[in-house]
Design an enzyme around this catalytic site. Structure first.
Site, PDB file in Angstrom:
ATOM      1  N   GLU A  83       0.832  -1.212   0.000  1.00 23.81           N
ATOM      2  CA  GLU A  83       0.000   0.000   0.000  1.00 23.81           C
ATOM      3  C   GLU A  83       0.866   1.261   0.000  1.00 23.81           C
ATOM      4  OE1 GLU A  83      -3.137   0.122  -0.492  1.00 23.81           O
ATOM      5  OE2 GLU A  83      -3.908  -1.843   0.060  1.00 23.81           O
ATOM      6  N   ARG A  87       0.702   3.801  -3.260  1.00 25.36           N
ATOM      7  CA  ARG A  87       0.098   5.121  -3.035  1.00 25.36           C
ATOM      8  C   ARG A  87       1.146   6.202  -2.810  1.00 25.36           C
ATOM      9  NH1 ARG A  87      -5.787   3.860  -0.306  1.00 25.36           N
ATOM     10  NH2 ARG A  87      -5.618   1.616  -0.422  1.00 25.36           N
ATOM     11  N   ASP A 216      -4.452  -9.838  -8.657  1.00 32.10           N
ATOM     12  CA  ASP A 216      -4.670  -8.823  -9.703  1.00 32.10           C
ATOM     13  C   ASP A 216      -3.471  -8.065 -10.265  1.00 32.10           C
ATOM     14  OD1 ASP A 216      -4.580  -7.511  -7.204  1.00 32.10           O
ATOM     15  OD2 ASP A 216      -6.530  -6.547  -7.394  1.00 32.10           O
ATOM     16  N   GLU A 350     -12.079   0.241 -10.631  1.00 34.91           N
ATOM     17  CA  GLU A 350     -11.688  -0.708 -11.696  1.00 34.91           C
ATOM     18  C   GLU A 350     -12.601  -0.711 -12.920  1.00 34.91           C
ATOM     19  OE1 GLU A 350     -11.864  -1.480  -8.427  1.00 34.91           O
ATOM     20  OE2 GLU A 350      -9.716  -1.632  -7.993  1.00 34.91           O
ATOM     21  N   THR A 436      -0.695   0.792 -10.380  1.00 33.09           N
ATOM     22  CA  THR A 436      -1.996   0.207 -10.032  1.00 33.09           C
ATOM     23  C   THR A 436      -2.861   1.150  -9.204  1.00 33.09           C
ATOM     24  OG1 THR A 436      -3.084  -1.849  -9.384  1.00 33.09           O
ATOM     25  CG2 THR A 436      -1.363  -1.017  -7.901  1.00 33.09           C
TER      26      THR A 436
END
Ligand code: DMJ
Length: 456
Positions: A83, A87, A216, A350, A436
């Site tokens: 994360e 980010r 994913d 998404e 992502t």
């Protein structure tokens, strides 16, 4: 309109939660997620590039000043490596490449260095969690047999290649290249990658395979690593197209009503369920179509279009026209959530992300129409006085708000909406790949000796 939406989300974050990670738009106060430990300002760092792209200059300036004065990684805290990478590192890298402001480069490299102890495992497969003061790592207690998670250790590649590029220190790229090596040495069941890998033994955990949560973005980063390398990373390319082949054979199915979906695979048995997270794959297949063997290009675009259609159906079959967290193709239903705990929508990007890729790659107007439907639904059901909130049950007549404005709503959902309604030359795909978390990173061109290059 996405610009006005961004303004509403940002202004309220600023008013009620400035400097904290996220906003609680109903209770009008800050929200702290333990994913970031004591690191603060997730919304600010995640939103920087969106503010820049939307030309919200004042807001970008105040965000930059906050980063300069307050963004601090010298904290005693356990963080999620994944994360924080997608980010914070991703957000800082994009802000640097777009604006050229040195502070973002410096902070990105500083944070990258803090993450390096996560790789101190027998195999070099990193831990999921890391105390960035002590450098001690561990895995999620719930993960199969002490394993690291595919979508976590597999989603560092793009950022770490850029960290080496910008710092001149090869160590970052070496760490992620080693992950590739470990994966390539292992046997894969039916050519598929299980979601769990033990960083000590180097063995797979449970044979669960998913193109949604836990798997994913590993697949996404194989394709994008190749694209970001100006198509020189042949390993990434091969791993991506081989994986897609196995996914098609073992996971992709068509419902009796004609909807194509991507199931989950558990030791050879299929669970006929698709997550909202899995919907990103429509865009991925379409983005990868061009590099597929020449007879397969049209097929990959078609696959992207079919996933987009299925995910649109998952929205359209709800009361609120917003998609559930997961939907099923069994027990007589198609593209509908059947379990109460799968009926929520937390402002995820998404489906809109896939519309954006499909629009750019086909220019079929239906993708803009579908994006517009999502805008209307967000405005009607998620917008509240104090910002934007997730919804607990998208099949209900009345909104029950979850009271969280996720930072990815600003970095991804609103950015992808903005791009969906912009010209193709805003962040063109030949020059940029999106991490992502939707943070754009420049393609490293073969003849590009100049690291300051700033293409828009
Ligand atoms: C984001 O943090 C990223 O898109 C990640 O890949 C998946 N989860 C959220 C959005 O849903």
């Amino acid at each position: 309109l996405s610009l006005q939406m961004m303004k509403h989300a940002w202004d309220n974050y600023k008013r009620y939660a400035w400097g904290l990670n996220e906003l609680k738009p109903i209770s009008k106060q800050g929200h702290s997620s333990n994913l970031f430990g004591n690191i603060q300002g997730a919304t600010i760092v995640d939103a920087l590039d969106t503010l820049y792209i939307m030309e919200m200059k004042e807001e970008f300036k105040e965000a930059k000043e906050w980063v300069e004065k307050n963004l601090d990684f010298n904290v005693n805290a356990e963080i999620s490596v994944f994360e924080v990478n997608i980010r914070f590192v991703g957000g800082l890298l994009s802000a640097y490449y777009l604006s050229g402001e040195e502070v973002f480069r410096k902070k990105a490299v500083e944070l990258g260095e803090k993450l390096l102890p996560a790789f101190n495992t027998p195999t070099g497969i990193p831990w999921a969690l890391l105390n960035i003061k002590s450098g001690i790592g561990r895995n999620w207690p719930w993960a199969s047999g002490g394993s690291s998670i595919l979508a976590e250790f597999g989603t560092l590649h793009l950022e770490f290649v850029h960290l080496s590029h910008l710092s001149g220190n090869p160590v970052f790229a070496e760490k992620v290249m080693n992950i590739r090596k470990v994966l390539n040495r292992l046997d894969k069941p039916e050519g598929l990658y299980p979601n769990y890998l033990n960083p000590s033994s180097g063995q797979w955990g449970q044979h669960h395979v998913s193109i949604g949560g836990l798997g994913d973005s590993f697949y996404e980063y194989l394709l994008k690593a190749w694209l970001m390398s100006d198509k020189t990373d042949e390993d990434g390319k091969k791993m991506y197209y081989d994986a897609v082949q196995a996914i098609e054979t073992h996971l992709i199915r068509k419902s009796s009503g004609g909807l194509t979906y991507i199931a989950e695979w558990k030791g050879g048995l299929l669970e006929h369920k698709m997550g909202h997270l899995t919907c990103f794959a429509g865009g991925m297949f379409a983005l990868g179509a061009d590099g597929a063997p020449s007879d397969k290009t049209g097929h990959h675009i078609e696959l992207g279009a079919e996933i987009a259609r299925t995910c649109h159906e998952s929205y359209d079959r709800t009361r609120m026209k917003l998609g559930p967290e997961a939907f099923r193709f069994d027990g007589g239903v198609e593209a509908i959530a059947t379990r109460q705990n799968e009926k929520y929508y937390i402002l995820r990007p998404e489906v809109i992300e896939t519309y954006m890729y499909m629009w750019r790659l086909t220019h079929d107007p239906k993708y803009r129409e579908w994006g517009w439907e999502a805008v209307e639904a967000l405005e009607k059901h998620c917008r509240v006085d104090g910002g934007y909130s997730g919804i607990r049950d998208v099949y209900n007549n009345h909104e029950s708000h979850d009271d969280v404005q996720q930072s990815f709503f600003l970095s991804e959902t609103l950015k992808y909406l903005y791009l969906l309604f912009s010209e193709d030359d805003l962040l063109p795909f030949e020059h940029w790949v999106f991490n992502t978390e939707a943070h754009p990173l420049p393609v490293l061109h073969k003849d590009d000796g100049n690291k300051e290059e700033n293409q828009k």
